[in-house]
Design an enzyme around this catalytic site. Structure first.
Site, PDB file in Angstrom:
ATOM      1  N   GLU A 366       0.718  -1.123   0.361  1.00 61.64           N
ATOM      2  CA  GLU A 366      -0.105  -0.109   0.015  1.00 61.64           C
ATOM      3  C   GLU A 366       0.532   1.149  -0.168  1.00 61.64           C
ATOM      4  O   GLU A 366       1.762   1.209   0.425  1.00 61.64           O
ATOM      5  CB  GLU A 366      -1.111  -0.173   1.204  1.00 61.64           C
ATOM      6  CG  GLU A 366      -1.944  -1.271   0.851  1.00 61.64           C
ATOM      7  CD  GLU A 366      -2.574  -1.790   2.090  1.00 61.64           C
ATOM      8  OE1 GLU A 366      -3.792  -2.265   1.828  1.00 61.64           O
ATOM      9  OE2 GLU A 366      -2.399  -1.178   3.246  1.00 61.64           O
ATOM     10  N   HIS A 452      -2.138  -4.903  12.575  1.00 62.30           N
ATOM     11  CA  HIS A 452      -3.119  -5.981  12.253  1.00 62.30           C
ATOM     12  C   HIS A 452      -2.872  -7.250  13.149  1.00 62.30           C
ATOM     13  O   HIS A 452      -3.050  -8.401  12.318  1.00 62.30           O
ATOM     14  CB  HIS A 452      -3.143  -6.351  10.643  1.00 62.30           C
ATOM     15  CG  HIS A 452      -3.128  -5.276   9.703  1.00 62.30           C
ATOM     16  ND1 HIS A 452      -3.003  -5.268   8.174  1.00 62.30           N
ATOM     17  CD2 HIS A 452      -3.851  -4.006   9.796  1.00 62.30           C
ATOM     18  CE1 HIS A 452      -3.025  -4.051   7.695  1.00 62.30           C
ATOM     19  NE2 HIS A 452      -3.644  -3.208   8.815  1.00 62.30           N
ATOM     20  N   ASN A 491      -6.241  -5.659   4.473  1.00 64.66           N
ATOM     21  CA  ASN A 491      -6.200  -5.272   5.533  1.00 64.66           C
ATOM     22  C   ASN A 491      -7.546  -5.881   6.235  1.00 64.66           C
ATOM     23  O   ASN A 491      -8.396  -6.223   5.421  1.00 64.66           O
ATOM     24  CB  ASN A 491      -6.592  -3.647   5.615  1.00 64.66           C
ATOM     25  CG  ASN A 491      -5.614  -3.039   4.621  1.00 64.66           C
ATOM     26  OD1 ASN A 491      -5.257  -3.402   3.404  1.00 64.66           O
ATOM     27  ND2 ASN A 491      -4.739  -2.075   4.980  1.00 64.66           N
TER      28      ASN A 491
HETATM   29  P1  FAE Z   1     -10.665  -3.177  17.604  1.00 63.93           P
HETATM   30  O1  FAE Z   1     -11.177  -2.617  16.603  1.00 63.93           O
HETATM   31  O2  FAE Z   1      -9.182  -3.205  18.279  1.00 63.93           O
HETATM   32  O3  FAE Z   1     -11.644  -2.899  18.920  1.00 63.93           O
HETATM   33  C1  FAE Z   1     -11.370  -3.741  20.322  1.00 63.93           C
HETATM   34  C2  FAE Z   1     -11.833  -2.741  21.234  1.00 63.93           C
HETATM   35  O4  FAE Z   1     -12.233  -3.359  22.579  1.00 63.93           O
HETATM   36  C3  FAE Z   1     -10.961  -1.362  21.419  1.00 63.93           C
HETATM   37  O5  FAE Z   1     -12.180  -0.132  21.168  1.00 63.93           O
HETATM   38  C4  FAE Z   1     -10.589  -1.382  22.916  1.00 63.93           C
HETATM   39  O6  FAE Z   1     -10.352  -0.320  23.602  1.00 63.93           O
HETATM   40  C5  FAE Z   1     -11.643  -2.390  23.523  1.00 63.93           C
HETATM   41  N1  FAE Z   1     -10.695  -3.244  24.637  1.00 63.93           N
HETATM   42  C6  FAE Z   1      -9.972  -3.920  24.534  1.00 63.93           C
HETATM   43  N2  FAE Z   1      -9.744  -4.623  25.834  1.00 63.93           N
HETATM   44  C7  FAE Z   1     -10.889  -4.169  26.748  1.00 63.93           C
HETATM   45  C8  FAE Z   1     -11.031  -4.330  27.909  1.00 63.93           C
HETATM   46  N3  FAE Z   1     -10.097  -5.347  28.611  1.00 63.93           N
HETATM   47  N4  FAE Z   1     -12.223  -4.026  28.381  1.00 63.93           N
HETATM   48  C9  FAE Z   1     -12.710  -3.294  27.675  1.00 63.93           C
HETATM   49  N5  FAE Z   1     -12.623  -2.922  26.447  1.00 63.93           N
HETATM   50  C10 FAE Z   1     -11.469  -3.307  25.748  1.00 63.93           C
HETATM   51  O7  FAE Z   1     -10.998  -4.899  17.561  1.00 63.93           O
HETATM   52  N6  FAE Z   1      -7.491  -2.167   8.973  1.00 63.93           N
HETATM   53  C11 FAE Z   1      -8.169  -2.011   7.843  1.00 63.93           C
HETATM   54  O8  FAE Z   1      -8.910  -2.885   7.466  1.00 63.93           O
HETATM   55  N7  FAE Z   1      -7.828  -0.924   7.168  1.00 63.93           N
HETATM   56  C12 FAE Z   1      -7.009  -0.011   7.532  1.00 63.93           C
HETATM   57  O9  FAE Z   1      -6.735   1.054   6.929  1.00 63.93           O
HETATM   58  C13 FAE Z   1      -6.346  -0.126   8.802  1.00 63.93           C
HETATM   59  N8  FAE Z   1      -5.489   0.830   9.454  1.00 63.93           N
HETATM   60  C14 FAE Z   1      -4.761   0.639  10.416  1.00 63.93           C
HETATM   61  C15 FAE Z   1      -4.137   1.493  10.964  1.00 63.93           C
HETATM   62  C16 FAE Z   1      -3.607   1.523  12.175  1.00 63.93           C
HETATM   63  C17 FAE Z   1      -2.770   2.803  12.787  1.00 63.93           C
HETATM   64  C18 FAE Z   1      -4.044   0.681  13.054  1.00 63.93           C
HETATM   65  C19 FAE Z   1      -3.429   0.387  14.699  1.00 63.93           C
HETATM   66  C20 FAE Z   1      -4.936  -0.471  12.717  1.00 63.93           C
HETATM   67  C21 FAE Z   1      -5.373  -0.163  11.275  1.00 63.93           C
HETATM   68  N9  FAE Z   1      -6.220  -1.418  10.885  1.00 63.93           N
HETATM   69  C22 FAE Z   1      -6.562  -1.212   9.584  1.00 63.93           C
HETATM   70  C23 FAE Z   1      -6.464  -2.622  11.522  1.00 63.93           C
HETATM   71  C24 FAE Z   1      -7.861  -2.445  12.233  1.00 63.93           C
HETATM   72  O10 FAE Z   1      -7.959  -1.312  12.868  1.00 63.93           O
HETATM   73  C25 FAE Z   1      -8.094  -3.429  13.276  1.00 63.93           C
HETATM   74  O11 FAE Z   1      -8.052  -4.841  12.310  1.00 63.93           O
HETATM   75  C26 FAE Z   1      -9.475  -3.682  13.724  1.00 63.93           C
HETATM   76  O12 FAE Z   1      -9.901  -2.492  14.418  1.00 63.93           O
HETATM   77  C27 FAE Z   1      -9.971  -4.719  14.657  1.00 63.93           C
HETATM   78  O13 FAE Z   1     -10.882  -5.109  15.061  1.00 63.93           O
HETATM   79  P2  FAE Z   1     -11.589  -5.773  16.381  1.00 63.93           P
HETATM   80  O14 FAE Z   1     -12.980  -5.628  16.360  1.00 63.93           O
HETATM   81  O15 FAE Z   1     -11.100  -7.069  16.356  1.00 63.93           O
END
Ligand code: FAE
Length: 513
Positions: A366, A452, A491
């Site tokens: 990308e 990721h 992603n």
């Molecule tokens: P996630 O979105 O991480 O949500 C988990 C939630 O649970 C968070 O809000 C936490 O604060 C919360 N949490 C964790 N532990 C606890 C606890 N003990 N008690 C209460 N709350 C808790 O999980 N992916 C793409 O497809 N496209 C992109 O362009 C992309 N860019 C990215 C850029 C960056 C800088 C980063 C860091 C990630 C990126 N990603 C991208 C990856 C994507 O954000 C990630 O795969 C998803 O957000 C994961 O989704 P989940 O629902 O697994």
């Protein structure tokens, strides 16, 4: 028919120290990222009174346009409970600990970046909405998770909710996307093709930025610490408000879940309420009938491993923690290109270079901006490799923390594949790997990090094919922990949300009917 409505109907009870409140509901969702937001909406629509527990705070973009800090002047809003800002590349700055949007979890040989706040990773993500290649899907998932079902039903459903669209031509031709056009042209010269990536982005807001109607964010490269113009279609703008609009969903920010215990046919969820400095201000013990884990790959796996070790969920199988992967992430520069790549450089990223026939590993590369405020004649890339490397997450009861077995130096295959890619591009375009000048020193290929994190409670291993955790009834995983270590040169957010939609549809029709 509405189920579980009414005071006391759902069996949620509260006890503990600090100010207490009475909570109602039948289901609890932990986390408000992609998996948690999908679960919340579908539970709300089905009439389940549900509490969403989220450790981070709300980050609503309002007319003041000062919700988030910026890349070039980061403050404590950037980072989750740390003494300094975090970023895979570039300088760091001292800050006071605060419940900021981006966290770096440092595990052995691997730094995992993840979002924190209402909306989870969508607050910090790049909005790139990419589906896995069909052939890779079939290598990743067991036969009972058909690619076709995701492609025809769930990917379109998620994309419609996120409002995804490739960059409009007028904006692609703006000077702020010079770097993307240079990257595409150089790839083409090396015989590789470019792909426009669908973005969860409101392109009209980007146009408004260029007109000066709202403060600049996309057009100056803001992304990783949030975006004040509101260009990002993060989950707090689609799934989560729609979930709340059902009247059945209560999102509780600054509620950190510390453990889970099965008692009879209920789940007991131990919660610490924290303030904006991360300090505990009270404890709660919530009880529910249905528990959905959406705390992300690390968060969900950690909660399960810890709860097993502490005796709350002793029947979890040995597959919990296994099969974790970094989705083959690597970041690298090609510099000294002898051509202007533009300044300022915009986010979100809009194109990717396909190197799926790379002789080492298939790559999607990308074209990221590197918005550091001056012309640097280089290109920054994020590679997503189809990498077979897997590690195991485990709970270290002595230190009270999650740990990972991962090779020293990272996956050996990814840098080799990237080196091969770079050699082909540099041969026909000029340039070298790395970026070193009097202001910036970023040599080589960085692959001791991931944006990721995937897996740990893998579909078909630690759960069945719909996220039901083996060994327990009414305990479900709906997030990136389900994905077996790779999203197949994509992603992962689209895949995670689509799998969550699939799991929820099935679970609501069967277990919760
Ligand atoms: P996630 O979105 O991480 O949500 C988990 C939630 O649970 C968070 O809000 C936490 O604060 C919360 N949490 C964790 N532990 C606890 C606890 N003990 N008690 C209460 N709350 C808790 O999980 N992916 C793409 O497809 N496209 C992109 O362009 C992309 N860019 C990215 C850029 C960056 C800088 C980063 C860091 C990630 C990126 N990603 C991208 C990856 C994507 O954000 C990630 O795969 C998803 O957000 C994961 O989704 P989940 O629902 O697994």
């Amino acid at each position: 028919m509405l189920r579980g409505i009414g005071l006391g109907a759902a069996g949620l009870a509260v006890s503990g120290c600090g100010p207490t409140r009475k909570a109602q509901g039948k289901a609890i969702v932990i986390g408000s990222g992609f998996g948690g937001a999908v679960a919340a909406l579908r539970l709300g629509e089905a009439g389940f009174s549900t509490v969403v527990l989220e450790r981070g705070k709300r980050w609503d973009v309002d007319e003041g346009h000062d919700t988030f800090c910026t890349n070039l002047s980061p403050d404590e809003r950037s980072t989750w409970l740390s003494q300094k800002t975090v970023m895979p590349l570039g300088p760091t700055y001292p800050i006071k600990p605060y419940v900021g949007v981006l966290e770096r979890v440092s595990l052995p040989n691997m730094h995992v970046y993840r979002g924190a706040g209402v909306g989870g990773g969508s607050l910090v993500y790049g909005g790139m909405t990419v589906a896995p290649e069909r052939e890779f899907h079939e290598e990743i998932f067991p036969a009972g998770v058909p690619a076709e079902e995701l492609e025809t039903r769930y990917y379109p459903m998620v994309k419609a909710m996120l409002g995804t669209r490739v960059v409009p031509e007028d904006l692609y031709n703006e000077p702020m996307y010079t770097f993307a056009r240079v990257g595409a042209a150089q790839a083409q010269k090396a015989g590789l093709s470019k792909r426009f990536i669908e973005q969860a982005c409101d392109w009209d807001v980007v146009r408004a930025e260029l007109r000066g109607d709202v403060p600049k964010a996309a057009s100056t490269g803001e992304l990783i610490y949030g975006a004040n113009s509101g260009y990002k279609n993060s989950l707090d703008r689609n799934y989560l408000p729609r979930a709340e609009a059902t009247g059945m969903i209560e999102i509780r920010p600054l509620h950190r879940v510390d453990g889970i215990r099965k008692e009879g046919d209920k789940y007991v969820v131990m919660v610490t309420r924290i303030d904006e400095e991360g300090e505990p201000i009270g404890n709660e013990t919530l009880v529910c009938d249905y528990l959905f884990l959406g705390a992300g790959s690390l968060g969900t796996t950690e909660l399960l491993l810890k709860s097993r070790e502490q005796g709350g969920l002793p029947n979890l199988n040995d597959a919990v923690g296994a099969g974790w992967g970094s989705n083959g992430n690597a970041m690298f520069f090609r510099s000294d290109l002898g051509v202007a790549t533009g300044h300022p450089q915009a986010n979100p990223p809009v194109i990717a270079i396909e190197d799926l026939d790379n002789p080492i590993l298939p790559l999607l590369v990308e074209q990221a901006p590197f918005p550091i405020g001056f012309e640097h004649n280089s290109l920054l890339h994020l590679a997503v490799a189809f990498d077979p490397q897997r590690g195991r997450l485990s709970w270290n009861g002595v230190d009270g923390r999650l740990t990972l077995d991962w090779p020293d130096g990272g996956s050996p295959h990814v840098p080799t594949a990237v080196t091969d890619f770079n050699a082909r591009l540099n041969e026909v375009n000029g340039g070298k790997t790395g970026l070193v000048n009097k202001l910036v020193d970023m040599p080589g290929i960085t692959n001791d990090f991931t944006y990721h994190p995937l897996g740990g409670v893998n579909l078909g291993e630690a759960t069945d094919l719909f996220g039901r955790v083996k060994g327990y009834d009414n305990l479900f995983v709906v997030d990136g922990a389900l994905v077996p270590g790779s999203a197949g040169c994509a992603n992962p957010a689209l895949l995670i949300a689509a799998l969550a939609e699939r799991c929820m549809e099935h679970i609501l029709e069967t277990d919760l009917a």
